[in-house]
Design a protein around this motif. Structure first.
Motif, PDB file in Angstrom:
ATOM      1  N   VAL A 155      50.574 -46.708   3.462  1.00  0.00           N
ATOM      2  CA  VAL A 155      51.217 -46.520   2.160  1.00  0.00           C
ATOM      3  C   VAL A 155      50.199 -46.584   1.031  1.00  0.00           C
ATOM      4  CG1 VAL A 155      51.779 -48.966   1.860  1.00  0.00           C
ATOM      5  CG2 VAL A 155      53.186 -47.219   0.748  1.00  0.00           C
ATOM      6  N   SER A 156      49.116 -47.371   1.206  1.00  0.00           N
ATOM      7  CA  SER A 156      48.109 -47.460   0.151  1.00  0.00           C
ATOM      8  C   SER A 156      47.406 -46.134  -0.084  1.00  0.00           C
ATOM      9  CB  SER A 156      47.067 -48.527   0.503  1.00  0.00           C
ATOM     10  OG  SER A 156      46.381 -48.172   1.696  1.00  0.00           O
ATOM     11  N   LEU A 157      47.337 -45.294   0.955  1.00  0.00           N
ATOM     12  CA  LEU A 157      46.632 -44.024   0.857  1.00  0.00           C
ATOM     13  C   LEU A 157      47.476 -42.951   0.177  1.00  0.00           C
ATOM     14  CD1 LEU A 157      43.995 -42.525   1.658  1.00  0.00           C
ATOM     15  CD2 LEU A 157      45.098 -41.936   3.820  1.00  0.00           C
ATOM     16  N   VAL A 158      48.801 -43.091   0.227  1.00  0.00           N
ATOM     17  CA  VAL A 158      49.680 -42.023  -0.280  1.00  0.00           C
ATOM     18  C   VAL A 158      50.593 -42.476  -1.408  1.00  0.00           C
ATOM     19  CG1 VAL A 158      49.664 -40.718   1.879  1.00  0.00           C
ATOM     20  CG2 VAL A 158      51.357 -42.527   1.543  1.00  0.00           C
ATOM     21  N   SER A 159      50.490 -43.716  -1.863  1.00  0.00           N
ATOM     22  CA  SER A 159      51.418 -44.207  -2.888  1.00  0.00           C
ATOM     23  C   SER A 159      51.312 -43.413  -4.185  1.00  0.00           C
ATOM     24  CB  SER A 159      51.177 -45.699  -3.159  1.00  0.00           C
ATOM     25  OG  SER A 159      49.859 -45.915  -3.622  1.00  0.00           O
ATOM     26  N   HIS A 160      50.093 -42.992  -4.554  1.00  0.00           N
ATOM     27  CA  HIS A 160      49.936 -42.190  -5.776  1.00  0.00           C
ATOM     28  C   HIS A 160      50.558 -40.799  -5.596  1.00  0.00           C
ATOM     29  CE1 HIS A 160      47.498 -45.106  -7.889  1.00  0.00           C
ATOM     30  NE2 HIS A 160      46.661 -45.187  -6.864  1.00  0.00           N
ATOM     31  N   ASP A 161      50.432 -40.238  -4.402  1.00  0.00           N
ATOM     32  CA  ASP A 161      51.040 -38.934  -4.136  1.00  0.00           C
ATOM     33  C   ASP A 161      52.563 -39.028  -4.150  1.00  0.00           C
ATOM     34  OD1 ASP A 161      48.536 -37.575  -3.680  1.00  0.00           O
ATOM     35  OD2 ASP A 161      48.442 -38.609  -1.751  1.00  0.00           O
ATOM     36  N   ILE A 162      53.106 -40.130  -3.633  1.00  0.00           N
ATOM     37  CA  ILE A 162      54.563 -40.323  -3.660  1.00  0.00           C
ATOM     38  C   ILE A 162      55.041 -40.516  -5.093  1.00  0.00           C
ATOM     39  CG2 ILE A 162      56.431 -41.870  -2.945  1.00  0.00           C
ATOM     40  CD1 ILE A 162      54.814 -42.429  -0.394  1.00  0.00           C
ATOM     41  N   ALA A 163      54.316 -41.317  -5.883  1.00  0.00           N
ATOM     42  CA  ALA A 163      54.708 -41.568  -7.272  1.00  0.00           C
ATOM     43  C   ALA A 163      54.677 -40.299  -8.110  1.00  0.00           C
ATOM     44  CB  ALA A 163      53.791 -42.630  -7.881  1.00  0.00           C
ATOM     45  N   SER A 164      53.735 -39.394  -7.815  1.00  0.00           N
ATOM     46  CA  SER A 164      53.616 -38.161  -8.592  1.00  0.00           C
ATOM     47  C   SER A 164      54.567 -37.072  -8.112  1.00  0.00           C
ATOM     48  CB  SER A 164      52.180 -37.638  -8.518  1.00  0.00           C
ATOM     49  OG  SER A 164      51.869 -37.202  -7.200  1.00  0.00           O
ATOM     50  N   GLY A 165      55.202 -37.267  -6.944  1.00  0.00           N
ATOM     51  CA  GLY A 165      56.111 -36.260  -6.398  1.00  0.00           C
ATOM     52  C   GLY A 165      55.444 -35.246  -5.500  1.00  0.00           C
ATOM     53  N   ARG A 166      54.133 -35.364  -5.285  1.00  0.00           N
ATOM     54  CA  ARG A 166      53.458 -34.422  -4.389  1.00  0.00           C
ATOM     55  C   ARG A 166      53.903 -34.615  -2.943  1.00  0.00           C
ATOM     56  NH1 ARG A 166      49.150 -35.826  -7.888  1.00  0.00           N
ATOM     57  NH2 ARG A 166      48.468 -37.444  -6.415  1.00  0.00           N
ATOM     58  N   SER A 222      40.592 -36.319  12.968  1.00  0.00           N
ATOM     59  CA  SER A 222      40.026 -37.630  13.287  1.00  0.00           C
ATOM     60  C   SER A 222      39.993 -38.585  12.105  1.00  0.00           C
ATOM     61  CB  SER A 222      38.605 -37.466  13.830  1.00  0.00           C
ATOM     62  OG  SER A 222      37.762 -36.882  12.852  1.00  0.00           O
ATOM     63  N   SER A 223      40.263 -38.104  10.905  1.00  0.00           N
ATOM     64  CA  SER A 223      40.202 -38.942   9.709  1.00  0.00           C
ATOM     65  C   SER A 223      41.558 -38.942   9.016  1.00  0.00           C
ATOM     66  CB  SER A 223      39.129 -38.427   8.748  1.00  0.00           C
ATOM     67  OG  SER A 223      39.328 -38.909   7.439  1.00  0.00           O
ATOM     68  N   LEU A 224      42.004 -40.115   8.571  1.00  0.00           N
ATOM     69  CA  LEU A 224      43.286 -40.195   7.872  1.00  0.00           C
ATOM     70  C   LEU A 224      43.247 -39.485   6.522  1.00  0.00           C
ATOM     71  CD1 LEU A 224      44.413 -43.853   8.670  1.00  0.00           C
ATOM     72  CD2 LEU A 224      45.277 -41.715   9.645  1.00  0.00           C
ATOM     73  N   ILE A 225      42.097 -39.430   5.906  1.00  0.00           N
ATOM     74  CA  ILE A 225      41.987 -38.675   4.649  1.00  0.00           C
ATOM     75  C   ILE A 225      42.181 -37.184   4.916  1.00  0.00           C
ATOM     76  CG2 ILE A 225      40.372 -37.955   2.837  1.00  0.00           C
ATOM     77  CD1 ILE A 225      39.336 -40.764   2.722  1.00  0.00           C
ATOM     78  N   MET A 226      41.632 -36.679   6.021  1.00  0.00           N
ATOM     79  CA  MET A 226      41.868 -35.285   6.394  1.00  0.00           C
ATOM     80  C   MET A 226      43.346 -35.059   6.724  1.00  0.00           C
ATOM     81  SD  MET A 226      38.553 -33.982   8.579  1.00  0.00           S
ATOM     82  CE  MET A 226      38.689 -35.154   9.905  1.00  0.00           C
ATOM     83  N   VAL A 227      43.966 -36.036   7.374  1.00  0.00           N
ATOM     84  CA  VAL A 227      45.398 -35.919   7.673  1.00  0.00           C
ATOM     85  C   VAL A 227      46.198 -35.808   6.384  1.00  0.00           C
ATOM     86  CG1 VAL A 227      47.396 -37.117   8.636  1.00  0.00           C
ATOM     87  CG2 VAL A 227      45.237 -37.111   9.892  1.00  0.00           C
ATOM     88  N   ARG A 228      45.907 -36.649   5.405  1.00  0.00           N
ATOM     89  CA  ARG A 228      46.612 -36.581   4.121  1.00  0.00           C
ATOM     90  C   ARG A 228      46.403 -35.226   3.445  1.00  0.00           C
ATOM     91  NH1 ARG A 228      44.353 -39.923  -0.837  1.00  0.00           N
ATOM     92  NH2 ARG A 228      42.807 -38.293  -0.514  1.00  0.00           N
TER      93      ARG A 228
END
Length: 296
Positions: free
Chosen positions: A232-243, A212-218
């Motif tokens: 994209v704002s929620l995952v941009s740091h994860d994409i930049a780090s390669g995670r 039910s939460s996008l943070i839980m989805v991530r």
């Protein structure tokens, strides 16, 4: 309508009794009782249930109080501001904000606001539903892609977009093979349409986990459960780090966050100050600004 009688009704409703209201305002109790009775007669409505020592608002009384108490307070503040030569933000400010924005950014914004305006008592509630501002006494709402509402005015202060992301070790599907997916709602379950240079392409999915939460989805995507559609704002740091890796932008309208307030209400200094705080936090209103703010 007699505004003085309306003000007396609001005073009695706020103090939940004629006696307490009379003592608070240093006014005769009989005068307050007479003015409220005159208002009830003018409206042809019973605003209070009178019985024994208790005094309770009727359903009509509660509706009237919800709509008039804040309007009268704002009129008092406006009068005081003119008399003092300027208006300084003070008093109570109630804001409703959506879940994800509250979890990622509102805490920092609220703290900055509280430090900048110590005379304002800020209260933020988290609601993904469309709250009734008049009934619930809300001064400002933040909504995602709100439907048109002629009773509200405001502006979009932030934009975002959806991308499909997954861990690098999750193979991108080919052909009609469905991808294991972490979904938030039933709208996700039919498949995801991505933007490509050759036009939109639909990706089949197998919804293996619903949250039910996008943070839980991530968090589930980072754990390797499957792919997901996320801002994209929620995952941009994860994409930049390669995670995580991005499989592309979702073919859907951009996400817009709006700050809205009632069009029939005077814009108080408290609301103006909070709108300025949002503008200062996100001057361009881009997903990158939100990601930088969240990671601050």
């Amino acid at each position: 309508m007699d505004l003085l009688a309306l003000a007396d009704f609001t005073l009695v409703a706020r103090h939940e009794g004629f006696g307490r209201a009379a003592r608070a305002a240093t006014r005769p109790k009989a005068t307050l009782s007479r003015r409220v009775a005159e208002l009830e007669a003018a409206l042809d409505l019973r605003l209070f249930e009178r019985g024994g020592r208790s005094l309770k608002l009727t359903e009509e009384g509660r509706a009237l109080y919800a709509r008039t108490s804040r309007l009268l307070l704002e009129m008092e503040e406006a009068t005081a501001a003119v008399a003092s030569g300027g208006e300084k933000p003070r008093g109570r400010l109630r804001i409703s904000a959506p879940l994800l924005f509250s979890q990622t950014a509102v805490g920092k914004i609220a703290a900055d606001f509280a430090l900048a305006y110590p005379e304002v008592r800020l209260e933020v509630t988290t609601e993904d539903r469309a709250v009734d501002m008049f009934e619930e006494g809300i001064d400002l709402v933040i909504r995602v892609n709100p439907a048109p509402d002629e009773s509200l005015v405001g502006r979009a202060f932030l934009h975002d977009r959806l991308v499909v992301v997954a861990r690098p070790d999750l193979p991108r599907p080919t052909g009609n093979t469905p991808v294991p997916a972490v979904v938030r709602s039933t709208a996700d379950r039919a498949g995801w349409t991505l933007k490509t240079p050759d036009g939109p392409v639909t990706m089949k999915i197998d919804p293996v986990l619903g949250l039910s939460s996008l943070i839980m989805v991530r968090d589930a995507v980072l754990a390797g459960v499957g792919a997901a559609r996320l801002p994209v704002s929620l995952v941009s740091h994860d994409i930049a780090s390669g995670r995580l890796v991005s499989w592309g932008d979702v073919d859907a309208p951009d996400i817009a966050l709006w700050a809205l307030y009632p069009s029939r209400r005077l814009l108080s200094a408290r609301v103006s100050a909070f709108l300025d705080m949002l503008k200062h936090a996100f001057p361009q209103g881009t997903p990158e600004e939100l990601a930088a703010y969240v990671g601050r």
